[in-house]
Design an enzyme around this catalytic site. Structure first.
Site, PDB file in Angstrom:
ATOM      1  CG  ASP A   1      -1.806   1.173   1.341  1.00  0.00           C
ATOM      2  OD1 ASP A   1      -2.452   1.516   0.336  1.00  0.00           O
ATOM      3  OD2 ASP A   1      -1.857   1.788   2.422  1.00  0.00           O
TER       4      ASP A   1
ATOM      5  CG  ASP B   1      -1.689   7.704   0.320  1.00  0.00           C
ATOM      6  OD1 ASP B   1      -0.609   7.921  -0.259  1.00  0.00           O
ATOM      7  OD2 ASP B   1      -2.795   8.051  -0.142  1.00  0.00           O
TER       8      ASP B   1
END
Length: 226
Positions: A11, A13
């Site tokens: 991932d 952020d």
């Protein structure tokens, strides 16, 4: 060519980076005079909805991408180059080393993020990750962004669909890898975290932390300093 036997998914952020790409982009556009200061609060409101599990990603996309509808593609490309340069010093050493360790083993690596692809791409380039699975942004015939999402967003359970479609194109499936990792901070990513052999929680939110601890998953707290 030797086929990779291990898969590493990241991932973006609050996982590879300790901030939100969309918020950084909003601040950048405010600095460019494209948006006014109220745009920051509007974006924060969407972030609060995300944490509460009530976010309409399409509405968030319209709000953050819609103001770029009339920006010529060459100007947008120039802004993105400047944006990438400004972010270069904000990449934590710990997560850069994590990505590098997977590269050095020859693992197949990809970033899998709900962030719009055109915003996530500069960060994928900075981390040296060759594959990016992200939310598409629709464009008109002239190449201008419309503010709408193109196709299924790379969000929640849709992340698995994006990963499977990408791997199908490479002649692989999740089950074809000896080991697979997914690194994420958010409980919204539980469907993909549960689909890999080695789920890892990174700076996890409260729900993901509780789930990770209950199931014996590793929890990483990388230093935010670059």
């Amino acid at each position: 060519m030797i086929e990779p036997m291990q898969l590493a998914l990241f991932d973006l952020d609050h996982t590879l980076i300790p901030f939100d790409t969309g918020m950084a982009w909003t601040d950048f556009l405010i600095g460019q005079g494209v948006l006014d200061d109220t745009a920051r609060q509007t974006y924060l409101d969407h972030c609060h909805q995300y944490v509460a599990g009530t976010l309409d990603l399409h509405a968030m996309h319209r709000s953050s991408v819609g103001p770029l509808r009339h920006v010529p593609p060459p100007r947008l490309a120039g802004w993105l180059d400047t944006f990438r340069d400004q972010l270069q010093t904000r990449l934590p050493a710990a997560t850069r080393a994590l990505v590098a360790s997977h590269h050095q083993r020859g693992d197949l690596c990809a970033i899998v993020t709900a962030t719009p692809r055109f915003l996530a791409r500069p960060l994928a380039e900075l981390f040296g990750v060759p594959h990016l699975l992200a939310t598409g942004s629709a464009t008109d015939a002239a190449g201008h962004l419309t503010g709408e999402i193109d196709g299924p967003p790379c969000f929640r359970a849709h992340k698995i669909e994006h990963v499977q479609r990408w791997l199908d194109g490479l002649g692989h499936g999740l089950a074809s890898f000896e080991r697979s990792w997914f690194y994420s901070d958010s409980a919204s990513d539980l469907p993909l975290l549960q689909a890999v052999s080695h789920p890892v929680a990174v700076r996890p939110d409260a729900r993901l932390r509780a789930h990770a601890l209950a199931h014996g998953w590793p929890v990483l707290e990388p230093a935010p300093d670059a």
